[in-house]
Motif scaffolding. Sequence first.
Motif, PDB file in Angstrom:
ATOM      1  N   VAL A  59      22.148  42.683  54.045  1.00 49.96           N
ATOM      2  CA  VAL A  59      22.502  41.730  52.996  1.00 49.96           C
ATOM      3  C   VAL A  59      22.424  42.410  51.633  1.00 49.96           C
ATOM      4  O   VAL A  59      21.487  43.142  51.345  1.00 49.96           O
ATOM      5  N   GLN A  60      23.428  42.164  50.823  1.00 44.69           N
ATOM      6  CA  GLN A  60      23.424  42.671  49.455  1.00 44.69           C
ATOM      7  C   GLN A  60      23.821  41.547  48.510  1.00 44.69           C
ATOM      8  O   GLN A  60      24.801  40.837  48.761  1.00 44.69           O
ATOM      9  N   LEU A  61      23.057  41.387  47.454  1.00 47.28           N
ATOM     10  CA  LEU A  61      23.357  40.397  46.426  1.00 47.28           C
ATOM     11  C   LEU A  61      23.426  41.110  45.080  1.00 47.28           C
ATOM     12  O   LEU A  61      22.520  41.890  44.747  1.00 47.28           O
ATOM     13  N   VAL A  62      24.471  40.842  44.337  1.00 50.86           N
ATOM     14  CA  VAL A  62      24.675  41.499  43.054  1.00 50.86           C
ATOM     15  C   VAL A  62      24.934  40.440  41.998  1.00 50.86           C
ATOM     16  O   VAL A  62      25.940  39.723  42.065  1.00 50.86           O
ATOM     17  N   GLU A  63      24.022  40.348  41.031  1.00 46.20           N
ATOM     18  CA  GLU A  63      24.178  39.402  39.936  1.00 46.20           C
ATOM     19  C   GLU A  63      24.946  40.038  38.788  1.00 46.20           C
ATOM     20  O   GLU A  63      24.883  41.248  38.572  1.00 46.20           O
ATOM     21  N   SER A  64      25.606  39.187  38.028  1.00 46.09           N
ATOM     22  CA  SER A  64      26.272  39.626  36.809  1.00 46.09           C
ATOM     23  C   SER A  64      26.403  38.431  35.875  1.00 46.09           C
ATOM     24  O   SER A  64      26.221  37.280  36.296  1.00 46.09           O
ATOM     25  N   GLY A  65      26.730  38.725  34.630  1.00 50.01           N
ATOM     26  CA  GLY A  65      26.991  37.662  33.670  1.00 50.01           C
ATOM     27  C   GLY A  65      25.926  37.451  32.622  1.00 50.01           C
ATOM     28  O   GLY A  65      26.124  36.664  31.695  1.00 50.01           O
ATOM     29  N   GLY A  66      24.796  38.128  32.748  1.00 48.42           N
ATOM     30  CA  GLY A  66      23.763  37.971  31.739  1.00 48.42           C
ATOM     31  C   GLY A  66      24.211  38.526  30.398  1.00 48.42           C
ATOM     32  O   GLY A  66      25.026  39.449  30.326  1.00 48.42           O
ATOM     33  N   ALA A  67      23.673  37.938  29.333  1.00 48.22           N
ATOM     34  CA  ALA A  67      24.077  38.349  27.985  1.00 48.22           C
ATOM     35  C   ALA A  67      23.118  37.767  26.960  1.00 48.22           C
ATOM     36  O   ALA A  67      22.211  37.000  27.294  1.00 48.22           O
ATOM     37  N   LEU A  68      23.352  38.139  25.716  1.00 47.47           N
ATOM     38  CA  LEU A  68      22.676  37.526  24.578  1.00 47.47           C
ATOM     39  C   LEU A  68      23.527  36.355  24.105  1.00 47.47           C
ATOM     40  O   LEU A  68      24.734  36.522  23.858  1.00 47.47           O
ATOM     41  N   VAL A  69      22.922  35.190  23.981  1.00 55.01           N
ATOM     42  CA  VAL A  69      23.664  33.994  23.578  1.00 55.01           C
ATOM     43  C   VAL A  69      22.806  33.192  22.601  1.00 55.01           C
ATOM     44  O   VAL A  69      21.574  33.238  22.660  1.00 55.01           O
ATOM     45  N   GLN A  70      23.452  32.471  21.719  1.00 52.09           N
ATOM     46  CA  GLN A  70      22.734  31.665  20.747  1.00 52.09           C
ATOM     47  C   GLN A  70      22.235  30.367  21.384  1.00 52.09           C
ATOM     48  O   GLN A  70      22.829  29.875  22.355  1.00 52.09           O
ATOM     49  N   PRO A  71      21.182  29.797  20.838  1.00 48.30           N
ATOM     50  CA  PRO A  71      20.715  28.492  21.342  1.00 48.30           C
ATOM     51  C   PRO A  71      21.846  27.470  21.316  1.00 48.30           C
ATOM     52  O   PRO A  71      22.627  27.419  20.360  1.00 48.30           O
ATOM     53  N   GLY A  72      21.922  26.692  22.373  1.00 46.90           N
ATOM     54  CA  GLY A  72      22.999  25.730  22.512  1.00 46.90           C
ATOM     55  C   GLY A  72      24.228  26.266  23.193  1.00 46.90           C
ATOM     56  O   GLY A  72      25.145  25.496  23.525  1.00 46.90           O
TER      57      GLY A  72
END
Length: 128
Positions: A2-15
Amino acid sequence: QVQLVESGGALVQPGGSLRLSCAVSGFSMRHFAIGWFRQAPGKEREGISCLSTIDDSTYYVDSVEGRFSISRDKANNTVYLQMNSLKPEDTAVYYCALSPRVLGSAVFYSDWRTFNSWGQGTQVTVSS
């Protein structure tokens, strides 16, 4: 394997909003559950949401209920976590994990103990 690969994290402003992805491969069973977890600096890892492929039911902890949404694309073996109305306290490394147990609806996975395959994590930072 099994392999799981996350993506999509970033710096974002509140809200703001982000969508995390978890690509799953190497698992051939029809029924399983995918969970999203997070670990903030100095804190223990916590489960926040899960989806059961048995009935496509979902579960959320109180701190994210109404703001986060978990879903999956069966064709692409990908699970998403849509995060809206982000707060600074959502800052953490986010992980997806797989439970191979067949327990039923998502709520039965909410003790988080059966998740045993993990991705590498993706950083989400909520800051102005």
